[in-house]
Design a protein around this motif. Structure first.
Motif, short mmCIF file in Angstrom:
data_model
loop_
_atom_site.label_atom_id
_atom_site.label_comp_id
_atom_site.label_asym_id
_atom_site.label_seq_id
_atom_site.Cartn_x
_atom_site.Cartn_y
_atom_site.Cartn_z
N PRO A 1 0.86 -1.14 -0.01
CA PRO A 1 0.09 -0.02 0.04
C PRO A 1 0.86 1.34 0.00
O PRO A 1 0.72 2.17 -0.66
CB PRO A 1 -0.84 0.09 1.28
CG PRO A 1 -1.04 -1.63 1.50
CD PRO A 1 0.30 -2.04 1.09
N ALA A 2 1.89 1.35 0.69
CA ALA A 2 2.84 2.45 0.81
C ALA A 2 3.38 2.85 -0.38
O ALA A 2 3.44 3.86 -1.04
CB ALA A 2 3.82 2.42 1.93
N LEU A 3 3.91 1.69 -1.45
CA LEU A 3 4.39 1.91 -2.60
C LEU A 3 3.44 2.25 -3.71
O LEU A 3 3.66 3.47 -4.35
CB LEU A 3 4.98 0.48 -3.08
CG LEU A 3 6.20 -0.17 -2.41
CD1 LEU A 3 6.75 -1.51 -2.99
CD2 LEU A 3 7.25 1.07 -2.33
N ALA A 4 2.14 1.97 -3.33
CA ALA A 4 1.15 2.37 -4.29
C ALA A 4 0.87 3.82 -4.34
O ALA A 4 0.60 4.69 -4.99
CB ALA A 4 -0.06 1.59 -4.18
N VAL A 5 0.51 4.29 -2.66
CA VAL A 5 0.44 5.68 -2.60
C VAL A 5 1.71 6.66 -3.07
O VAL A 5 1.35 7.56 -3.58
CB VAL A 5 0.21 5.77 -1.14
CG1 VAL A 5 0.37 7.26 -0.61
CG2 VAL A 5 -1.04 5.15 -0.46
N PHE A 6 2.81 6.00 -2.74
CA PHE A 6 4.10 6.75 -3.07
C PHE A 6 4.07 7.08 -4.75
O PHE A 6 4.40 8.18 -5.47
CB PHE A 6 5.14 6.08 -2.71
CG PHE A 6 6.32 6.67 -2.88
CD1 PHE A 6 6.92 7.38 -1.93
CD2 PHE A 6 7.18 6.72 -4.01
CE1 PHE A 6 8.06 8.48 -2.08
CE2 PHE A 6 8.44 7.29 -4.31
CZ PHE A 6 8.93 8.11 -3.15
N ILE A 7 3.92 6.06 -5.53
CA ILE A 7 4.00 6.02 -6.96
C ILE A 7 2.82 6.93 -7.41
O ILE A 7 3.19 7.79 -8.40
CB ILE A 7 3.84 4.64 -7.63
CG1 ILE A 7 4.51 4.86 -9.19
CG2 ILE A 7 2.70 3.85 -7.59
CD1 ILE A 7 4.77 3.36 -9.76
N PHE A 8 1.77 7.04 -7.07
CA PHE A 8 0.68 7.89 -7.58
C PHE A 8 0.98 9.29 -7.15
O PHE A 8 0.52 10.25 -7.66
CB PHE A 8 -0.63 7.30 -7.39
CG PHE A 8 -1.04 5.92 -7.92
CD1 PHE A 8 -1.11 6.12 -9.47
CD2 PHE A 8 -1.20 5.03 -7.33
CE1 PHE A 8 -1.38 4.90 -9.94
CE2 PHE A 8 -1.87 3.70 -7.89
CZ PHE A 8 -1.78 3.75 -9.22
N GLU A 9 1.42 9.60 -6.01
CA GLU A 9 1.74 10.80 -5.41
C GLU A 9 2.99 11.52 -6.18
O GLU A 9 3.03 12.59 -6.48
CB GLU A 9 2.05 11.00 -4.00
CG GLU A 9 2.29 12.24 -3.23
CD GLU A 9 2.18 12.33 -1.84
OE1 GLU A 9 2.79 13.22 -1.24
OE2 GLU A 9 1.84 11.34 -1.17
#
Length: 156
Positions: free
Chosen positions: A2-10
């Motif tokens: 989840p942290a990687l997903a949030v990071f990539i979209f941000e």
């Protein structure tokens, strides 16, 4: 994940990057399944960048004939926190991904970028990648030239 997903979209969203949510989440889920690997950078316990990579034969047609059946690698995502852009972190992460693929016996590695993405172009050049082919890619490239550049590195 989840942290990687949030990071990539941000931090990965910009006019040059193609980040369809379903495909990106599927790619990141590959880390959990073991089909995708990643190198991650943290600073004071906070995520500041990551690069994903995998074994792939999708670029087989670009291989010189004698190398066509050798293992290949593909760099999937390379994302750096906005506050860390331009400090060489992306190049260092990319080089580490290349080193890990090389340790696994992969000597031919590919990566793609929007033709006009200067940040990605510089990061790839610093890591030793050279351009192989640029092609029209309007489905994935909504801005600028709407073209993708495929780059290649042969690890010795």
């Amino acid at each position: 994940m989840p942290a990687l997903a949030v990071f990539i979209f941000e931090h990965g969203a910009n006019p040059w990057n193609y980040l369809p949510q379903e495909a990106v989440l599927g790619h990141l889920h590959g880390i959990v399944e073991g089909s995708v690997q990643a190198v991650v950078a943290e600073q004071a316990g906070e995520l500041v960048g990551f690069v994903t990579f995998l074994h792939s034969s999708n670029c087989r047609d670009y291989q010189p004939a004698p190398r066509r059946d050798l293992p290949q690698g593909y760099i999937g995502e390379a994302v750096v926190h906005r506050d860390w852009v331009g400090q060489g972190l992306g190049s260092r992460l990319l080089s580490e991904a290349v080193s890990q693929l090389a340790a696994q016996g992969v000597r031919d590695i590919y990566i793609e970028r929007h033709e006009e993405n200067p940040g990605s172009a510089g990061m790839m050049r610093k890591a030793g990648f050279v351009e192989v082919r640029t092609f029209a890619d309007p489905e994935r490239r909504a801005n600028g030239s709407r073209r993708t550049t495929l780059c290649y590195l042969q690890v010795e």
